[in-house]
Design an enzyme around this catalytic site. Structure first.
Site, PDB file in Angstrom:
ATOM      1  N   GLY A  46      52.124  52.013  42.419  1.00  0.00           N
ATOM      2  CA  GLY A  46      53.634  51.986  41.682  1.00  0.00           C
ATOM      3  C   GLY A  46      53.579  50.459  41.126  1.00  0.00           C
ATOM      4  O   GLY A  46      52.470  49.829  41.039  1.00  0.00           O
ATOM      5  N   GLN A  51      56.125  42.582  37.192  1.00  0.00           N
ATOM      6  CA  GLN A  51      54.861  42.421  37.417  1.00  0.00           C
ATOM      7  C   GLN A  51      54.254  42.367  36.111  1.00  0.00           C
ATOM      8  O   GLN A  51      52.996  41.898  36.081  1.00  0.00           O
ATOM      9  CB  GLN A  51      54.198  43.490  38.411  1.00  0.00           C
ATOM     10  CG  GLN A  51      54.632  43.742  39.713  1.00  0.00           C
ATOM     11  CD  GLN A  51      53.898  44.842  40.448  1.00  0.00           C
ATOM     12  OE1 GLN A  51      54.344  45.937  40.526  1.00  0.00           O
ATOM     13  NE2 GLN A  51      52.741  44.518  41.189  1.00  0.00           N
ATOM     14  N   CYS A  88      49.600  45.241  47.050  1.00  0.00           N
ATOM     15  CA  CYS A  88      50.174  45.114  45.780  1.00  0.00           C
ATOM     16  C   CYS A  88      49.375  44.524  44.511  1.00  0.00           C
ATOM     17  O   CYS A  88      48.282  43.745  44.933  1.00  0.00           O
ATOM     18  CB  CYS A  88      51.548  44.107  46.002  1.00  0.00           C
ATOM     19  SG  CYS A  88      52.297  43.655  44.732  1.00  0.00           S
ATOM     20  N   LEU A  89      49.449  45.168  43.441  1.00  0.00           N
ATOM     21  CA  LEU A  89      48.608  44.786  42.395  1.00  0.00           C
ATOM     22  C   LEU A  89      48.852  43.413  42.061  1.00  0.00           C
ATOM     23  O   LEU A  89      47.953  42.560  41.440  1.00  0.00           O
ATOM     24  CB  LEU A  89      48.852  45.602  41.096  1.00  0.00           C
ATOM     25  CG  LEU A  89      48.449  47.076  41.360  1.00  0.00           C
ATOM     26  CD1 LEU A  89      48.915  47.897  40.054  1.00  0.00           C
ATOM     27  CD2 LEU A  89      47.190  47.330  41.623  1.00  0.00           C
ATOM     28  N   HIS A 130      58.988  49.350  48.149  1.00  0.00           N
ATOM     29  CA  HIS A 130      58.137  48.045  47.718  1.00  0.00           C
ATOM     30  C   HIS A 130      58.506  47.739  46.276  1.00  0.00           C
ATOM     31  O   HIS A 130      58.745  46.460  45.831  1.00  0.00           O
ATOM     32  CB  HIS A 130      56.516  48.656  47.828  1.00  0.00           C
ATOM     33  CG  HIS A 130      55.793  47.530  47.198  1.00  0.00           C
ATOM     34  ND1 HIS A 130      54.747  46.818  48.115  1.00  0.00           N
ATOM     35  CD2 HIS A 130      55.466  46.920  46.068  1.00  0.00           C
ATOM     36  CE1 HIS A 130      53.973  46.091  47.383  1.00  0.00           C
ATOM     37  NE2 HIS A 130      54.424  46.179  46.096  1.00  0.00           N
ATOM     38  N   GLU A 131      58.518  48.689  45.227  1.00  0.00           N
ATOM     39  CA  GLU A 131      58.929  48.421  43.895  1.00  0.00           C
ATOM     40  C   GLU A 131      60.085  47.787  43.659  1.00  0.00           C
ATOM     41  O   GLU A 131      60.296  47.073  42.907  1.00  0.00           O
ATOM     42  CB  GLU A 131      58.668  49.799  43.151  1.00  0.00           C
ATOM     43  CG  GLU A 131      57.167  50.197  43.301  1.00  0.00           C
ATOM     44  CD  GLU A 131      55.992  49.236  42.812  1.00  0.00           C
ATOM     45  OE1 GLU A 131      56.165  48.089  42.126  1.00  0.00           O
ATOM     46  OE2 GLU A 131      54.926  49.510  43.645  1.00  0.00           O
ATOM     47  N   HIS A 134      60.218  44.083  44.190  1.00  0.00           N
ATOM     48  CA  HIS A 134      60.026  43.311  43.137  1.00  0.00           C
ATOM     49  C   HIS A 134      61.085  42.963  42.132  1.00  0.00           C
ATOM     50  O   HIS A 134      61.186  42.126  41.724  1.00  0.00           O
ATOM     51  CB  HIS A 134      58.896  44.166  42.489  1.00  0.00           C
ATOM     52  CG  HIS A 134      57.552  43.946  42.873  1.00  0.00           C
ATOM     53  ND1 HIS A 134      56.779  42.870  42.954  1.00  0.00           N
ATOM     54  CD2 HIS A 134      56.611  45.057  43.280  1.00  0.00           C
ATOM     55  CE1 HIS A 134      55.765  43.268  43.247  1.00  0.00           C
ATOM     56  NE2 HIS A 134      55.740  44.416  43.636  1.00  0.00           N
TER      57      HIS A 134
HETATM   58 ZN    ZN Z   1      53.738  45.288  44.346  1.00  0.00          ZN
END
Ligand code: ZN
Length: 150
Positions: A46, A51, A88-89, A130-131, A134
């Site tokens: 995701g 991000q 998480c990236l 999660h997304e 963000h």
């Molecule tokens: Zn993330």
């Protein structure tokens, strides 16, 4: 399509609240394409627009069942709970247990502007939560279970 630079923890853009998309235009579609390419290249499941430094309510998700693009997503129902590892990236190398709903119902616009309703459970539900966090400047490490640290 191009890949974009993924911001990492400490960048203040990751802590901002994102604005809704008011008009889906050519820029929106390029962003969606770039986000998908960036997510796949990084082996993520995701990615949220902040991000890559864009403060718009857009996320892309692929938990193995194909690409899902969500514009202005909102969770309208949650049920149950699950605790499991999350990464998480934007927080590379960190994995922590986070409690999330077991199931969520999420409504969003697709790239054509149609409202789509997703009934998600398990990993897909976790990923949506999660997304969407963000989009409000929240990172999973904020929600990690303290007893699991150290
Ligand atoms: Zn993330």
């Amino acid at each position: 399509m191009a890949t974009r630079k993924i911001l990492t923890e400490g960048d203040e853009l990751l802590r901002k609240k994102c604005r809704p998309v008011e008009e889906i235009n050519a820029k929106t579609l390029i962003l969606l394409d770039d986000m998908a390419k960036t997510m796949y290249k990084a082996n993520g499941v995701g990615l949220a627009a902040p991000q890559v430094g864009i403060l718009k309510r857009i996320v892309v998700i692929d938990v193995g069942d194909g690409l899902v693009e969500m514009i202005n997503p909102r969770i309208v129902m949650t049920e149950g709970s699950q605790i499991g590892p999350e990464g998480c990236l934007s927080v590379p190398g960190v994995e922590k247990n986070v409690e999330r709903p077991k199931c969520v119902v999420c409504r969003a616009l697709d790239r054509e502007g149609n409202e789509v309703e997703y009934h998600a459970e398990d990993l897909f539900a976790r990923c949506i939560c999660h997304e969407l966090d963000h989009l409000d400047g929240v990172l999973f490490i904020d929600k990690a279970r303290e007893e699991d640290e150290n």
